[in-house]
Design a protein around this motif. Sequence first.
Motif, short mmCIF file in Angstrom:
data_model
loop_
_atom_site.label_atom_id
_atom_site.label_comp_id
_atom_site.label_asym_id
_atom_site.label_seq_id
_atom_site.Cartn_x
_atom_site.Cartn_y
_atom_site.Cartn_z
N GLU A 130 39.85 27.37 49.04
CA GLU A 130 38.58 26.69 48.83
C GLU A 130 37.68 27.49 47.90
O GLU A 130 37.65 28.72 47.98
N PHE A 131 36.95 26.77 47.03
CA PHE A 131 36.02 27.45 46.13
C PHE A 131 35.05 26.43 45.52
O PHE A 131 35.36 25.26 45.38
N PRO A 132 33.85 26.92 45.14
CA PRO A 132 32.90 26.05 44.45
C PRO A 132 33.10 26.15 42.94
O PRO A 132 33.58 27.16 42.43
N ALA A 133 32.72 25.11 42.24
CA ALA A 133 32.67 25.11 40.77
C ALA A 133 31.39 24.35 40.42
O ALA A 133 31.39 23.12 40.38
N GLY A 134 30.31 25.10 40.23
CA GLY A 134 29.02 24.44 40.08
C GLY A 134 28.71 23.72 41.38
O GLY A 134 28.92 24.24 42.47
N PRO A 135 28.27 22.45 41.30
CA PRO A 135 27.92 21.72 42.51
C PRO A 135 29.11 21.08 43.24
O PRO A 135 28.95 20.53 44.31
N VAL A 136 30.29 21.15 42.64
CA VAL A 136 31.50 20.54 43.22
C VAL A 136 32.24 21.61 44.03
O VAL A 136 32.29 22.77 43.64
N ARG A 137 32.83 21.19 45.16
CA ARG A 137 33.67 22.10 45.94
C ARG A 137 35.11 21.59 45.90
O ARG A 137 35.36 20.39 46.01
N THR A 168 50.28 16.03 38.13
CA THR A 168 51.72 16.09 37.95
C THR A 168 52.02 16.47 36.51
O THR A 168 51.75 15.68 35.62
N PRO A 169 52.51 17.68 36.25
CA PRO A 169 52.83 18.77 37.16
C PRO A 169 51.56 19.51 37.62
O PRO A 169 50.46 19.19 37.20
N GLU A 170 51.77 20.53 38.45
CA GLU A 170 50.66 21.21 39.12
C GLU A 170 49.84 22.14 38.24
O GLU A 170 48.80 22.62 38.64
N ARG A 171 50.28 22.39 37.02
CA ARG A 171 49.64 23.39 36.15
C ARG A 171 48.13 23.19 36.03
O ARG A 171 47.37 24.15 35.91
N TYR A 172 47.65 21.95 36.07
CA TYR A 172 46.23 21.66 35.86
C TYR A 172 45.36 22.19 37.01
O TYR A 172 44.14 22.29 36.85
N LEU A 173 45.94 22.56 38.13
CA LEU A 173 45.14 23.17 39.20
C LEU A 173 44.45 24.44 38.68
O LEU A 173 43.37 24.80 39.16
N GLY A 174 45.05 25.09 37.70
CA GLY A 174 44.43 26.27 37.08
C GLY A 174 43.09 25.94 36.45
O GLY A 174 42.17 26.77 36.46
N TYR A 175 42.95 24.73 35.92
CA TYR A 175 41.66 24.30 35.36
C TYR A 175 40.59 24.32 36.45
O TYR A 175 39.50 24.87 36.26
N PHE A 176 40.89 23.73 37.61
CA PHE A 176 39.92 23.72 38.71
C PHE A 176 39.54 25.15 39.09
O PHE A 176 38.37 25.47 39.29
N LEU A 222 37.17 26.79 36.60
CA LEU A 222 35.79 26.29 36.63
C LEU A 222 34.87 27.17 37.48
O LEU A 222 33.68 27.30 37.18
N GLN A 223 35.42 27.80 38.50
CA GLN A 223 34.58 28.62 39.38
C GLN A 223 34.06 29.87 38.68
O GLN A 223 33.13 30.52 39.17
N THR A 224 34.61 30.21 37.51
CA THR A 224 34.12 31.38 36.77
C THR A 224 32.87 31.06 35.95
O THR A 224 32.22 31.98 35.45
N LEU A 225 32.55 29.78 35.79
CA LEU A 225 31.39 29.38 34.98
C LEU A 225 30.10 29.51 35.80
O LEU A 225 30.10 29.26 37.00
N ASN A 239 27.95 23.79 32.15
CA ASN A 239 27.77 23.47 30.74
C ASN A 239 28.98 22.69 30.22
O ASN A 239 30.11 23.20 30.29
N PRO A 240 28.78 21.46 29.69
CA PRO A 240 29.92 20.66 29.22
C PRO A 240 30.77 21.36 28.16
O PRO A 240 31.99 21.22 28.16
N SER A 241 30.16 22.12 27.25
CA SER A 241 30.97 22.79 26.22
C SER A 241 31.86 23.87 26.83
O SER A 241 32.99 24.08 26.38
N GLU A 242 31.39 24.54 27.88
CA GLU A 242 32.21 25.53 28.57
C GLU A 242 33.34 24.85 29.35
O GLU A 242 34.45 25.36 29.41
N ILE A 243 33.05 23.69 29.93
CA ILE A 243 34.09 22.93 30.63
C ILE A 243 35.18 22.52 29.64
O ILE A 243 36.37 22.68 29.91
#
Length: 151
Positions: free
Chosen positions: A13-20, A110-118, A121-124, A133-137
Motif C-alpha cells: 500500500e502507498f499514496p500517490a498524491g491524493p490517490v491511494r 496485462t502484462p504487470e510491468r505497468y505496476l511500476g508506474y503506480f 507516482l509515490q515519488t512525486l 503535476n501532470p508533466s511529471e506524471i
Amino acid sequence: MTVTLTAPGKGEEFPAGPVRFRILEDGAGVDKRFGVAESYLPPAWPGPPQHVHRAHDETFYVVTGTVLFTSGTDELLATAGSLVTVPIGDPHTFGNPDGDAPATLLCTVTPERYLGYFRELQTLRPGPDGTLNPSEILAIMARYATEPYRP
C-alpha cells in the motif's frame, strides 16, 4: 501450493498524491502476465492526463462510487459493478466526478510491468492543492510505453 491469497489489509500500500494504491497481485505468481491494483480515488479527483498505452491492456472494475472515463471526446460514466476495458492504443483517462464521495477501482494491467508506474507516482511531491503535476506524471508514463493523447 502455488495458489495465492492477498487478504484484506495486506498487499503493498502507498499514496500517490491524493490517490491511494494497494498492489493485490504483483505478477510474481503468474510469470508477470498480469498485475492487479486497488485504487482509492478521493472525491472530485480529476484524474491523470489522457494517455495511450503502447504495451499493455487495462481493465477497471468499479467497486464503489462512480468513475468518469474519457476516451478521446467520448465519455462513459461507470457506477459500482461496472467493468471498463481499455485495449492497447486506445486513449483514456478517468476521474471521480463526485464531489462528496470517494470511488474505489480494481485495475488489472496485462502484462504487470505497468505496476511500476503506480509505484513511481509515490515519488512525486503533491502541489499545494494535493494533486500531482501532470508533466511529471507524463514523464513517468513515458518510461512505461505510455504517451499523452491530445485530440
